[in-house]
Scaffold this motif. Structure first.
Motif, PDB file in Angstrom:
ATOM      1  N   ILE A  36       0.841  -1.202   0.000  1.00 43.54           N
ATOM      2  CA  ILE A  36       0.000   0.000   0.000  1.00 43.54           C
ATOM      3  C   ILE A  36       0.873   1.248   0.000  1.00 43.54           C
ATOM      4  O   ILE A  36       0.615   2.213  -0.724  1.00 43.54           O
ATOM      5  N   ALA A  37       1.923   1.229   0.832  1.00 44.68           N
ATOM      6  CA  ALA A  37       2.824   2.374   0.881  1.00 44.68           C
ATOM      7  C   ALA A  37       3.526   2.588  -0.458  1.00 44.68           C
ATOM      8  O   ALA A  37       3.705   3.721  -0.911  1.00 44.68           O
ATOM      9  N   ALA A  38       3.912   1.487  -1.110  1.00 43.56           N
ATOM     10  CA  ALA A  38       4.603   1.592  -2.400  1.00 43.56           C
ATOM     11  C   ALA A  38       3.703   2.161  -3.478  1.00 43.56           C
ATOM     12  O   ALA A  38       4.117   3.013  -4.276  1.00 43.56           O
ATOM     13  N   THR A  39       2.433   1.734  -3.508  1.00 46.76           N
ATOM     14  CA  THR A  39       1.518   2.228  -4.542  1.00 46.76           C
ATOM     15  C   THR A  39       1.236   3.709  -4.365  1.00 46.76           C
ATOM     16  O   THR A  39       1.002   4.420  -5.350  1.00 46.76           O
ATOM     17  N   SER A  40       1.276   4.197  -3.133  1.00 48.88           N
ATOM     18  CA  SER A  40       1.033   5.623  -2.909  1.00 48.88           C
ATOM     19  C   SER A  40       2.177   6.477  -3.446  1.00 48.88           C
ATOM     20  O   SER A  40       2.027   7.685  -3.640  1.00 48.88           O
ATOM     21  N   ASN A  41       3.342   5.850  -3.676  1.00 48.39           N
ATOM     22  CA  ASN A  41       4.493   6.588  -4.180  1.00 48.39           C
ATOM     23  C   ASN A  41       4.591   6.562  -5.702  1.00 48.39           C
ATOM     24  O   ASN A  41       5.509   7.150  -6.267  1.00 48.39           O
TER      25      ASN A  41
ATOM     26  N   PRO B 245      -0.070  -2.337 -24.090  1.00 46.82           N
ATOM     27  CA  PRO B 245      -0.748  -1.882 -22.871  1.00 46.82           C
ATOM     28  C   PRO B 245       0.194  -1.785 -21.678  1.00 46.82           C
ATOM     29  O   PRO B 245       1.209  -2.483 -21.613  1.00 46.82           O
ATOM     30  N   VAL B 246      -0.194  -0.940 -20.725  1.00 49.30           N
ATOM     31  CA  VAL B 246       0.495  -0.825 -19.439  1.00 49.30           C
ATOM     32  C   VAL B 246      -0.511  -1.178 -18.352  1.00 49.30           C
ATOM     33  O   VAL B 246      -1.593  -0.583 -18.285  1.00 49.30           O
ATOM     34  N   PHE B 247      -0.148  -2.146 -17.500  1.00 53.74           N
ATOM     35  CA  PHE B 247      -1.045  -2.610 -16.444  1.00 53.74           C
ATOM     36  C   PHE B 247      -0.502  -2.233 -15.068  1.00 53.74           C
ATOM     37  O   PHE B 247       0.705  -2.057 -14.888  1.00 53.74           O
ATOM     38  N   ASP B 248      -1.413  -2.145 -14.091  1.00 54.66           N
ATOM     39  CA  ASP B 248      -0.988  -1.879 -12.722  1.00 54.66           C
ATOM     40  C   ASP B 248      -1.014  -3.160 -11.890  1.00 54.66           C
ATOM     41  O   ASP B 248      -1.222  -4.255 -12.427  1.00 54.66           O
TER      42      ASP B 248
ATOM     43  N   TYR C 121       8.579  -4.800 -24.782  1.00 54.29           N
ATOM     44  CA  TYR C 121       9.513  -4.896 -23.660  1.00 54.29           C
ATOM     45  C   TYR C 121       9.361  -3.703 -22.724  1.00 54.29           C
ATOM     46  O   TYR C 121       9.254  -3.866 -21.496  1.00 54.29           O
ATOM     47  N   TYR C 122       9.338  -2.500 -23.279  1.00 51.06           N
ATOM     48  CA  TYR C 122       9.298  -1.318 -22.420  1.00 51.06           C
ATOM     49  C   TYR C 122       7.916  -1.094 -21.801  1.00 51.06           C
ATOM     50  O   TYR C 122       7.815  -0.551 -20.692  1.00 51.06           O
ATOM     51  N   ALA C 123       6.871  -1.525 -22.475  1.00 48.00           N
ATOM     52  CA  ALA C 123       5.542  -1.486 -21.850  1.00 48.00           C
ATOM     53  C   ALA C 123       5.517  -2.404 -20.638  1.00 48.00           C
ATOM     54  O   ALA C 123       4.956  -2.063 -19.582  1.00 48.00           O
ATOM     55  N   ASN C 124       6.135  -3.573 -20.770  1.00 50.26           N
ATOM     56  CA  ASN C 124       6.198  -4.509 -19.657  1.00 50.26           C
ATOM     57  C   ASN C 124       7.056  -3.961 -18.518  1.00 50.26           C
ATOM     58  O   ASN C 124       6.732  -4.146 -17.332  1.00 50.26           O
ATOM     59  N   GLU C 125       8.132  -3.258 -18.850  1.00 51.74           N
ATOM     60  CA  GLU C 125       8.983  -2.658 -17.818  1.00 51.74           C
ATOM     61  C   GLU C 125       8.211  -1.619 -17.009  1.00 51.74           C
ATOM     62  O   GLU C 125       8.336  -1.553 -15.782  1.00 51.74           O
ATOM     63  N   LEU C 126       7.394  -0.816 -17.684  1.00 57.18           N
ATOM     64  CA  LEU C 126       6.589   0.174 -16.967  1.00 57.18           C
ATOM     65  C   LEU C 126       5.525  -0.515 -16.128  1.00 57.18           C
ATOM     66  O   LEU C 126       5.258  -0.110 -14.989  1.00 57.18           O
ATOM     67  N   SER C 127       4.916  -1.557 -16.665  1.00 49.81           N
ATOM     68  CA  SER C 127       3.919  -2.311 -15.897  1.00 49.81           C
ATOM     69  C   SER C 127       4.542  -2.875 -14.621  1.00 49.81           C
ATOM     70  O   SER C 127       3.919  -2.831 -13.548  1.00 49.81           O
ATOM     71  N   LYS C 128       5.753  -3.388 -14.719  1.00 44.05           N
ATOM     72  CA  LYS C 128       6.418  -3.933 -13.536  1.00 44.05           C
ATOM     73  C   LYS C 128       6.681  -2.847 -12.501  1.00 44.05           C
ATOM     74  O   LYS C 128       6.591  -3.081 -11.292  1.00 44.05           O
ATOM     75  N   LYS C 129       7.011  -1.640 -12.969  1.00 42.85           N
ATOM     76  CA  LYS C 129       7.195  -0.523 -12.044  1.00 42.85           C
ATOM     77  C   LYS C 129       5.911  -0.200 -11.278  1.00 42.85           C
ATOM     78  O   LYS C 129       5.957   0.302 -10.152  1.00 42.85           O
ATOM     79  N   LEU C 130       4.777  -0.482 -11.914  1.00 41.00           N
ATOM     80  CA  LEU C 130       3.485  -0.202 -11.289  1.00 41.00           C
ATOM     81  C   LEU C 130       2.981  -1.382 -10.478  1.00 41.00           C
ATOM     82  O   LEU C 130       1.848  -1.379 -10.000  1.00 41.00           O
ATOM     83  N   GLY C 131       3.810  -2.424 -10.357  1.00 39.93           N
ATOM     84  CA  GLY C 131       3.455  -3.555  -9.510  1.00 39.93           C
ATOM     85  C   GLY C 131       2.780  -4.699 -10.232  1.00 39.93           C
ATOM     86  O   GLY C 131       2.342  -5.662  -9.610  1.00 39.93           O
ATOM     87  N   TYR C 132       2.727  -4.625 -11.566  1.00 34.27           N
ATOM     88  CA  TYR C 132       2.070  -5.700 -12.329  1.00 34.27           C
ATOM     89  C   TYR C 132       2.934  -6.945 -12.345  1.00 34.27           C
ATOM     90  O   TYR C 132       4.145  -6.888 -12.467  1.00 34.27           O
ATOM     91  N   TYR C 133       2.277  -8.091 -12.194  1.00 33.52           N
ATOM     92  CA  TYR C 133       2.985  -9.366 -12.268  1.00 33.52           C
ATOM     93  C   TYR C 133       2.217 -10.284 -13.174  1.00 33.52           C
ATOM     94  O   TYR C 133       1.026 -10.476 -12.960  1.00 33.52           O
TER      95      TYR C 133
END
Length: 248
Positions: free
Chosen positions: A71-76, A201-204, A236-248
């Motif tokens: 929760i703390a990470a998503t707020s950042n 796409p970019v996912f959270d 590749y870069y869409a997936n990298e951004l998704s991972k930054k947003l917590g997507y697995y």
């Protein structure tokens, strides 16, 4: 780098799939760490409530201590800030302008951009809202909407493409289905004359689509010879951004 922390991180990453429990042997094999070391690390993680152990089955799963951290990470998270270095990297490797786009009503809106080196560009402005069925980066946003919304959207009067052609709804439905199956969208001359786009796409962390990322260029620079590589880089870069947003 502290190796014990790296190993603990790898174990937690391995255990991320939802609603799964693991034996020590499965975890040990999955992260390539000896069972004895795996056991010691798991005991430490249990002490932090980051992992739970079922004493009856001797299976391990992620624990409640990670919830507050998540929760703390998503707020950042700041989508634009997190996206910018990724857009720059995508633009550098493709040598094309890279864009981040979000859904705004029934249209797509550019919220971040990184420019490539070419002076001849297929221009896409900040704040310019264009219907979701026009262009690869916007079509991705449409393809991952709920079926009810897509039905509503397609039953509206659709804006003609740049060449004056009216969108064929059956073809558009098939294209949206293909985009959702492949996680990639490719378009040519739909709202920019002689302009082409490739997007993904970019996912959270909830597995919801939050944006799309892609490149836009004059059509002659997206060819059968380089299209596959451009698709690979955009994905590749869409997936990298998704991972930054917590997507697995």
């Amino acid at each position: 780098m502290i190796q014990s922390l790296v190993k603990a991180s790898n174990i937690l990453e391995f255990m991320k799939p939802v609603n799964k429990e693991y034996t020590i042997a499965e975890i040990s094999e999955g992260v390539d760490i000896p069972p004895s070391t795996t056991h010691r690390i798991l005991n430490t993680l249990i002490g932090c409530d980051y992992v739970m152990k079922d004493e009856r089955t001797h299976l391990y799963k992620l624990g409640p201590g990670l919830i507050s951290l998540g929760i703390a990470a998503t707020s950042n998270i700041n989508l634009q800030e997190d996206a910018y270095p990724i857009l720059k990297a995508l633009s550098k490797v493709t040598e094309e302008d890279a864009f981040l786009m979000i859904k705004s009503g029934n249209k797509g809106l550019v919220i971040a951009k990184a420019e490539g080196p070419h002076s001849l560009k297929a221009v896409e402005h900040f704040g310019l809202e264009i219907p979701l069925h026009m262009g690869a980066i916007r079509k991705v946003l449409l393809a991952f909407q709920p079926e009810k919304y897509i039905d509503f959207y397609l039953n509206e009067k659709l804006t003609p493409y740049i060449n004056g052609g009216v969108p064929d709804k059956d073809k558009l439905i098939a294209e949206l289905k293909h985009i959702k199956e492949t996680n990639i969208s490719i378009s040519t001359s739909e709202y920019i004359k002689n302009g082409g786009g490739i997007a993904a796409p970019v996912f959270d962390y909830k597995k919801d689509i939050v944006a799309s990322i892609g490149i836009i260029a004059p059509s002659y620079r997206i060819t059968p010879d380089n299209q596959e590589e451009l698709v690979k880089q955009v994905s590749y870069y869409a997936n990298e951004l998704s991972k930054k947003l917590g997507y697995y």
